[in-house]
Design an enzyme around this catalytic site. Sequence first.
Site, PDB file in Angstrom:
ATOM      1  N   CYS A  74       2.394 -52.576  38.082  1.00 33.97           N
ATOM      2  CA  CYS A  74       0.961 -52.679  37.810  1.00 33.97           C
ATOM      3  C   CYS A  74       0.461 -53.966  38.452  1.00 33.97           C
ATOM      4  CB  CYS A  74       0.713 -52.689  36.304  1.00 33.97           C
ATOM      5  SG  CYS A  74      -1.015 -52.931  35.848  1.00 33.97           S
ATOM      6  N   CYS A 199      -7.638 -50.890  39.004  1.00 31.93           N
ATOM      7  CA  CYS A 199      -6.207 -50.640  39.179  1.00 31.93           C
ATOM      8  C   CYS A 199      -5.768 -51.412  40.414  1.00 31.93           C
ATOM      9  CB  CYS A 199      -5.945 -49.143  39.352  1.00 31.93           C
ATOM     10  SG  CYS A 199      -4.213 -48.754  39.700  1.00 31.93           S
TER      11      CYS A 199
END
Length: 260
Positions: A74, A199
Site C-alpha cells: 500500500c 490509492c
Amino acid sequence: MQIEFYKYQGTGNDFVMIDNRSEFFPKDNIKLIERLCDRRFGIGADGLILLENDTETDFRMVYYNSDGNQSSMCGNGGRCLVAFANQVGVIENSATFIATDGLHHASVGDDAIISLQMIDVDQIQKNDSYTFLNTGSPHHVQIVDDLEHYNVKENGAALRYGELYGEKGSNINFVKKVDEETFSLRTYERGVEDETLACGTGATAVAIAMNATGQTDKTSINLNVEGGKLVVSFDKIGEHFTNVFLTGPAKFVFKGIIEI
C-alpha cells in the site's frame, strides 16, 4: 487488553497505526483487525499497519486491508508509516524499510510531505481499452468518460470480481486526462471493496500506464485523487520504469487507546 493506536491519513487514504516492535499484537486475528478498521464499531480506516523491528532495515511494514486480511503493498500506507516512524523516533529524515514487495527507501520533507520509492516496473499488459500492471499491488487502469459522475463502486466491483482477474481480483482505476502533466483518477480498492479517497500504488500505476501507452511523455506526473494531490516521478529506460517515487502529504490525525 488495551491497544494504543495512531491514526494517519495520506490524501484521505486513512490507516490505523500500531507500534508492534514488542510483538504484542495478535496478527492472525482477522476479526479483530476488521473490527478496528470498522467505521461504525471500531476506529475506522481503509487499513491497519504494524510497525515492526527488522534486522537489516529501519523497520518492517505489515499491512492489512480493512477486511482483516494481510495484503500486498500500500503506497499511501507506506508513506504514512514513514511519518509514524518519524513521530515515534524510529527514524529522522530518511528511512529504509521492508514490506511485502521488498525494500523501500523514503524521505521526510517539510509540511508532512513524504516521498516513497516504489518497486521497478517492467511488465505492462497493454490492451485496447485498459492497461494492467503491478506496482506492488495489481492494478487495472482504464480511461473513462465523465469521471466525475462515473459509478466507481459498481463498475469497479464488476471488473474486480469478473472473469478478467479471477478469484484474486485486482484494484481498479478509472482515469481522466487533464493535460500532458496531469491526470485525475478514482480507485476501487480490493480488500476495502469500495472506492477510496486515494490509492498510492494506484496513482503510481496510472502515471506509469499513461506514459507507457503514449498518453504523455512526461516522467513527473501530477495525480488528482479524491482526497488531494500526489506526484509520481520515474526514469524510463526502454520499457523499464525505475527510480519510481510516490510523493505527497502523510498527516497525523489523532491517537488513542481502545479496549479489545
